[in-house]
Design an enzyme around this catalytic site. Structure first.
Site, PDB file in Angstrom:
ATOM      1  N   ASP A  57      -9.019   4.934  -2.662  1.00 58.82           N
ATOM      2  CA  ASP A  57      -8.372   5.185  -3.505  1.00 58.82           C
ATOM      3  C   ASP A  57      -9.048   6.122  -5.018  1.00 58.82           C
ATOM      4  OD1 ASP A  57      -9.423   3.393  -5.047  1.00 58.82           O
ATOM      5  OD2 ASP A  57      -7.533   2.274  -4.924  1.00 58.82           O
ATOM      6  N   GLU A  66       1.178  -1.502   0.064  1.00 54.87           N
ATOM      7  CA  GLU A  66       0.397  -0.310   0.338  1.00 54.87           C
ATOM      8  C   GLU A  66       0.596   1.189  -0.134  1.00 54.87           C
ATOM      9  OE1 GLU A  66      -3.147   0.082  -0.990  1.00 54.87           O
ATOM     10  OE2 GLU A  66      -3.976  -1.900  -0.633  1.00 54.87           O
ATOM     11  N   TYR A  73      -6.241   6.565   4.018  1.00 49.55           N
ATOM     12  CA  TYR A  73      -6.661   5.565   3.006  1.00 49.55           C
ATOM     13  C   TYR A  73      -5.914   4.204   3.179  1.00 49.55           C
ATOM     14  CZ  TYR A  73      -5.701   2.489  -0.865  1.00 49.55           C
ATOM     15  OH  TYR A  73      -5.312   1.747  -1.369  1.00 49.55           O
TER      16      TYR A  73
END
Length: 347
Positions: free
Chosen positions: A141, A42, A123
């Site tokens: 996102d 991520e 996020y």
């Protein structure tokens, strides 16, 4: 069709069409997600494409297979492996976060606690808590924003639309299989509900999609026009010693390309003052390396010089040619090297 039916439709589609990604546990697997691999992927995926990240992720996960391994790594080694991936503050925060997690004995499992870690924003915290720990966090996102704007035919432009789209996403977020649902809606945006020419005919949400019904899917999401980026100038100094050693410096930790090996440069401004790192006869090659950062374009004129073995620079250090790896330089600095005259590069 009821809104409560939509997550199930999407999960049925995901079970058949989930992307095969090196950090992902496929749907239906009994294996437990590894929080370290989820976090690493991520962070790498922030403002970067899946295609660009795959090889970096696999290399990092091989060299440093656990968060404890990464926490014990040398800063320079991590920055060198990150070179070319861009947005180098992520690499610095990656190390800070790894060391913080290692000192805590592992990753926290909830959204709010994840937010306290270096380099982890809303996020990333939501993605980790959902995918790694099964928490019903709302993952937002760019892919999810696009899907939600089309599903609800929302014409409020971004970024003003973010709270509205978050509310729509929250209404669909599941308490069962939240990790799979989060990955499914991101996959939908990445592979079906794409920015241009969305494949509406094979979308699992084609029937309830309001934008498809209105014929507006190609217009969404709306975005507020961006201001033109300014252009900054600078000079990159490439000095090569008679024995082939090259003059490099480590950029300050704070700022663009922080902590990275680089050619010495002037400040990047509208009218930079010359700042050669070495007393030498400098030649303007007449070429410049061009690069675009988030907020501005940069044009670096390339000046070169040869130096005797006894040369002592004002800044930086001479790196023996045997230890010089152009691949360890950030993309901008590799451009400078590639544009340096071949006669010098062969020294």
């Amino acid at each position: 069709m009821r809104d409560e039916d939509l997550p199930g439709l999407l999960l049925d589609w995901y079970d058949r069409h989930a992307r095969d990604l090196p950090w992902r546990i496929p749907p239906g697997s009994n294996a437990a997600p590894d929080p370290y691999r989820i976090w690493l992927s991520e962070v790498m995926l922030q403002q970067t494409t899946v295609a660009a990240v795959k090889s970096y992720f696999e290399r990092f996960a091989t060299i440093w297979p656990t968060v404890q391994d990464l926490a014990g790594a040398e800063d320079a080694a991590v920055m060198a492996e990150w070179a070319g991936l861009g947005y180098y503050a992520r690499a610095r925060n990656l190390l800070k976060c790894a060391r913080e997690v290692a000192s805590r004995g592992g990753f926290p499992t909830d959204y709010e606690s994840l937010l306290t870690l270096p380099g982890i924003g809303p996020y990333t915290a939501a993605a980790i808590s959902a995918i790694a720990f099964g928490q019903p966090s709302v993952v937002m996102d760019g892919n999810v924003e696009r899907v939600m704007s089309r599903l609800h035919d929302e014409h409020t432009p971004l970024p003003q639309a973010k709270p509205i789209l978050h509310s729509h996403a929250a209404a669909l977020t599941l308490r069962t299989r939240p990790g799979d649902y989060a990955q499914a809606v991101m996959d939908l945006g990445a592979t079906i509900c794409t920015p241009k020419s969305p494949a509406c005919g094979i979308c699992p949400w084609r029937d309830p999609c309001r934008a498809r019904a209105a014929g507006t899917q190609g217009e969404l999401p709306k975005k507020t026009p961006k201001k033109p980026k300014p252009t900054r100038l600078g000079i990159a100094y490439v000095a090569i010693r008679e024995d082939g050693a090259v003059l490099l410096e480590t950029r300050p930790d704070k700022g663009l390309l922080g902590g990275m090996l680089a050619w010495p440069t002037t400040d990047w401004s509208d009218d930079p003052a010359p700042a050669p790192p070495l007393d030498a006869t400098w030649q303007d090659t007449g070429t410049e390396a061009r690069h675009t950062f988030t907020h501005f374009h940069l044009r670096l004129a390339i000046h070169t010089a040869t130096a005797p073995a006894s040369a002592e620079p004002h800044r930086g250090v001479f790196v023996p040619r045997a230890d010089f790896r152009p691949s360890s330089l950030p993309t901008l600095m590799r451009k400078v090297w590639d544009l340096t005259p071949e006669t010098l590069r062969r020294l």
